[in-house]
Design a protein around this motif. Structure first.
Motif, PDB file in Angstrom:
ATOM      1  N   LEU A  36      37.712  51.872  43.099  1.00 55.16           N
ATOM      2  CA  LEU A  36      38.968  51.436  42.511  1.00 55.16           C
ATOM      3  C   LEU A  36      39.706  50.381  43.330  1.00 55.16           C
ATOM      4  O   LEU A  36      40.323  49.461  42.780  1.00 55.16           O
ATOM      5  CB  LEU A  36      39.896  52.641  42.313  1.00 55.16           C
ATOM      6  N   ARG A  37      39.649  50.507  44.650  1.00 56.82           N
ATOM      7  CA  ARG A  37      40.510  49.701  45.518  1.00 56.82           C
ATOM      8  C   ARG A  37      40.319  48.194  45.367  1.00 56.82           C
ATOM      9  O   ARG A  37      41.317  47.447  45.312  1.00 56.82           O
ATOM     10  CB  ARG A  37      40.285  50.112  46.977  1.00 56.82           C
ATOM     11  N   PRO A  38      39.075  47.675  45.298  1.00 58.61           N
ATOM     12  CA  PRO A  38      38.940  46.217  45.205  1.00 58.61           C
ATOM     13  C   PRO A  38      39.633  45.606  43.993  1.00 58.61           C
ATOM     14  O   PRO A  38      40.252  44.537  44.099  1.00 58.61           O
ATOM     15  CB  PRO A  38      37.420  46.012  45.159  1.00 58.61           C
ATOM     16  N   LEU A  39      39.562  46.251  42.822  1.00 58.86           N
ATOM     17  CA  LEU A  39      40.222  45.682  41.652  1.00 58.86           C
ATOM     18  C   LEU A  39      41.735  45.778  41.787  1.00 58.86           C
ATOM     19  O   LEU A  39      42.460  44.847  41.397  1.00 58.86           O
ATOM     20  CB  LEU A  39      39.759  46.376  40.369  1.00 58.86           C
ATOM     21  N   LEU A  40      42.228  46.880  42.326  1.00 60.66           N
ATOM     22  CA  LEU A  40      43.673  46.990  42.546  1.00 60.66           C
ATOM     23  C   LEU A  40      44.152  45.890  43.485  1.00 60.66           C
ATOM     24  O   LEU A  40      45.193  45.270  43.244  1.00 60.66           O
ATOM     25  CB  LEU A  40      44.010  48.375  43.114  1.00 60.66           C
ATOM     26  N   ASP A  41      43.386  45.627  44.544  1.00 59.34           N
ATOM     27  CA  ASP A  41      43.748  44.565  45.478  1.00 59.34           C
ATOM     28  C   ASP A  41      43.706  43.187  44.821  1.00 59.34           C
ATOM     29  O   ASP A  41      44.441  42.279  45.233  1.00 59.34           O
ATOM     30  CB  ASP A  41      42.815  44.582  46.694  1.00 59.34           C
ATOM     31  N   TYR A  42      42.850  43.018  43.832  1.00 62.25           N
ATOM     32  CA  TYR A  42      42.797  41.754  43.088  1.00 62.25           C
ATOM     33  C   TYR A  42      44.013  41.618  42.165  1.00 62.25           C
ATOM     34  O   TYR A  42      44.616  40.545  42.049  1.00 62.25           O
ATOM     35  CB  TYR A  42      41.512  41.685  42.263  1.00 62.25           C
ATOM     36  N   VAL A  43      44.381  42.706  41.500  1.00 65.19           N
ATOM     37  CA  VAL A  43      45.431  42.671  40.494  1.00 65.19           C
ATOM     38  C   VAL A  43      46.823  42.506  41.095  1.00 65.19           C
ATOM     39  O   VAL A  43      47.640  41.704  40.601  1.00 65.19           O
ATOM     40  CB  VAL A  43      45.369  43.954  39.624  1.00 65.19           C
ATOM     41  N   VAL A  44      47.128  43.247  42.147  1.00 65.39           N
ATOM     42  CA  VAL A  44      48.497  43.320  42.661  1.00 65.39           C
ATOM     43  C   VAL A  44      49.099  41.950  42.994  1.00 65.39           C
ATOM     44  O   VAL A  44      50.222  41.658  42.565  1.00 65.39           O
ATOM     45  CB  VAL A  44      48.554  44.279  43.871  1.00 65.39           C
ATOM     46  N   PRO A  45      48.427  41.063  43.742  1.00 63.38           N
ATOM     47  CA  PRO A  45      49.058  39.772  44.054  1.00 63.38           C
ATOM     48  C   PRO A  45      49.351  38.920  42.821  1.00 63.38           C
ATOM     49  O   PRO A  45      50.189  38.010  42.887  1.00 63.38           O
ATOM     50  CB  PRO A  45      48.022  39.077  44.949  1.00 63.38           C
ATOM     51  N   ARG A  46      48.690  39.205  41.730  1.00 65.17           N
ATOM     52  CA  ARG A  46      48.872  38.428  40.502  1.00 65.17           C
ATOM     53  C   ARG A  46      49.963  39.014  39.607  1.00 65.17           C
ATOM     54  O   ARG A  46      50.158  38.547  38.480  1.00 65.17           O
ATOM     55  CB  ARG A  46      47.535  38.347  39.744  1.00 65.17           C
ATOM     56  N   MET A  47      50.668  40.031  40.129  1.00 61.99           N
ATOM     57  CA  MET A  47      51.731  40.663  39.359  1.00 61.99           C
ATOM     58  C   MET A  47      53.081  40.602  40.066  1.00 61.99           C
ATOM     59  O   MET A  47      54.014  41.329  39.723  1.00 61.99           O
ATOM     60  CB  MET A  47      51.348  42.114  39.035  1.00 61.99           C
ATOM     61  N   ARG A  48      53.170  39.718  41.041  1.00 62.07           N
ATOM     62  CA  ARG A  48      54.428  39.610  41.785  1.00 62.07           C
ATOM     63  C   ARG A  48      55.577  39.133  40.909  1.00 62.07           C
ATOM     64  O   ARG A  48      56.739  39.476  41.148  1.00 62.07           O
ATOM     65  CB  ARG A  48      54.240  38.663  42.975  1.00 62.07           C
ATOM     66  N   ASP A  49      55.255  38.344  39.868  1.00 58.85           N
ATOM     67  CA  ASP A  49      56.314  37.824  39.006  1.00 58.85           C
ATOM     68  C   ASP A  49      56.974  38.901  38.156  1.00 58.85           C
ATOM     69  O   ASP A  49      58.024  38.659  37.551  1.00 58.85           O
ATOM     70  CB  ASP A  49      55.775  36.703  38.117  1.00 58.85           C
ATOM     71  N   VAL A  50      56.382  40.112  38.105  1.00 59.27           N
ATOM     72  CA  VAL A  50      57.024  41.227  37.399  1.00 59.27           C
ATOM     73  C   VAL A  50      57.451  42.322  38.375  1.00 59.27           C
ATOM     74  O   VAL A  50      57.655  43.471  37.990  1.00 59.27           O
ATOM     75  CB  VAL A  50      56.109  41.799  36.294  1.00 59.27           C
ATOM     76  N   GLY A  51      57.560  41.959  39.651  1.00 59.09           N
ATOM     77  CA  GLY A  51      58.133  42.868  40.642  1.00 59.09           C
ATOM     78  C   GLY A  51      57.166  43.781  41.357  1.00 59.09           C
ATOM     79  O   GLY A  51      57.589  44.671  42.103  1.00 59.09           O
ATOM     80  N   ILE A  52      55.851  43.602  41.172  1.00 57.19           N
ATOM     81  CA  ILE A  52      54.876  44.456  41.855  1.00 57.19           C
ATOM     82  C   ILE A  52      54.669  43.935  43.279  1.00 57.19           C
ATOM     83  O   ILE A  52      54.251  42.793  43.478  1.00 57.19           O
ATOM     84  CB  ILE A  52      53.546  44.496  41.089  1.00 57.19           C
TER      85      ILE A  52
END
Length: 295
Positions: A36-52
């Motif tokens: 699970l971790r690699p995809l989560l690490d990919y997704v999170v930086p791309r969601m900063r514009d919604v506060g993640i």
């Protein structure tokens, strides 16, 4: 300093800075964490514009615990096989986000089979006989085959062992725990029939080529979705929309290739269309009926 600026940006745009929590029902948390971790690490930086601002993984021991996490807002997003996903929709109000294609396959079906010398040539012949299924968590080897039998007016009765006799009017089912056990039990004549996914039926490691001359398919179901990405029902719309966008684009991004491969062999995520929605409606009915009449 960077985190302070990010929190300030989130506040200015109306987003609440927080972690994105990816959940999983798991009997092997260590192995699943690595998947699970690699995809989560990919997704999170791309969601900063919604506060993640970060990501975390939360494992559940079973569907009941995952339902509790979802109801309490402790899990935002999870991946599941289709019937288990519909069960959590029913129990906790989770919502389908995307279809998950694994190893190039997004849909499959269930195969029923029996020995050629068993006298079983169709599902109606199973009344008063026995069938091997996998586990209560399986879409293709539990929910779907049980639903198919119930729809033919065949009551289902759980048997403690393959050698136990059921009542003459019902179909006795036994949980074999693995698809390979299903194949072995049918081939050895311990049960009258078995059911598994079309993928497992074709997989030599599950269905030994040496078994095939002695077995025949007695019924095949229609196709239904293989796996889904789900979100909790009250996830912020902006977060859900951005997560959907990031996942849909991942297959075209070379930076996501390794993360997708780790994520249970995912090849891409697919938007739900009327055909797949119809498959989910069938699984919703299957889950509801199996829960009410069998469990």
């Amino acid at each position: 300093m960077a985190l302070t600026c990010l929190v300030a940006f989130a506040a200015a745009t109306g987003a609440q800075a927080r972690e994105l929590v990816l959940g999983r029902v798991s009997d092997d948390p260590r192995q699943h964490y690595e998947q699970l971790r690699p995809l989560l690490d990919y997704v999170v930086p791309r969601m900063r514009d919604v506060g993640i601002t970060g990501g975390r993984i939360l494992m559940a021991r079973d569907a009941a615990q995952m339902a509790s996490y979802l109801r309490r807002g402790r899990v935002d997003w999870f991946t599941e096989t289709a019937a288990s996903a519909m069960l959590l929709e029913r129990k906790a109000g989770a919502r389908p986000l995307l279809l998950t294609e694994r190893n190039g396959v997004s849909r499959y079906h269930t195969v029923f089979f029996a020995r050629t010398d068993s006298g079983v040539s169709g599902l109606d012949d199973l009344r008063g006989r026995s069938i091997a299924l996998q586990s209560r968590a399986s879409t293709s080897a539990y929910f779907v085959p049980v639903m198919e039998l119930l729809e033919r007016g065949l009551p289902m009765e759980m048997l403690p062992t393959p050698t136990e006799d059921g009542t003459p009017d019902s179909v006795g089912f036994v949980l074999a725990r693995s698809e390979s056990n299903i194949a072995i039990w049918v081939h050895k004549g311990l049960v009258d029939a078995g059911a598994m996914s079309s993928l497992d039926w074709e997989r030599p490691t599950t269905m030994s080529p040496s078994f095939r001359p002695d077995l025949r398919i007695i019924h095949e179901t229609g196709e239904y979705p293989r796996a889904l990405e789900m979100v909790r029902g009250d996830l912020e719309p902006a977060v859900a929309a951005r997560l959907r966008e990031v996942l849909l684009q991942a297959a075209d991004d070379p930076a996501a290739r390794e993360a997708l491969a780790h994520f249970f062999g995912t090849t891409r995520f697919i938007a739900l269309d009327p055909r797949n929605e119809a498959g989910l409606d069938y699984l919703r009915r299957a889950v509801a009926r199996v829960v009410e009449e069998v469990e």
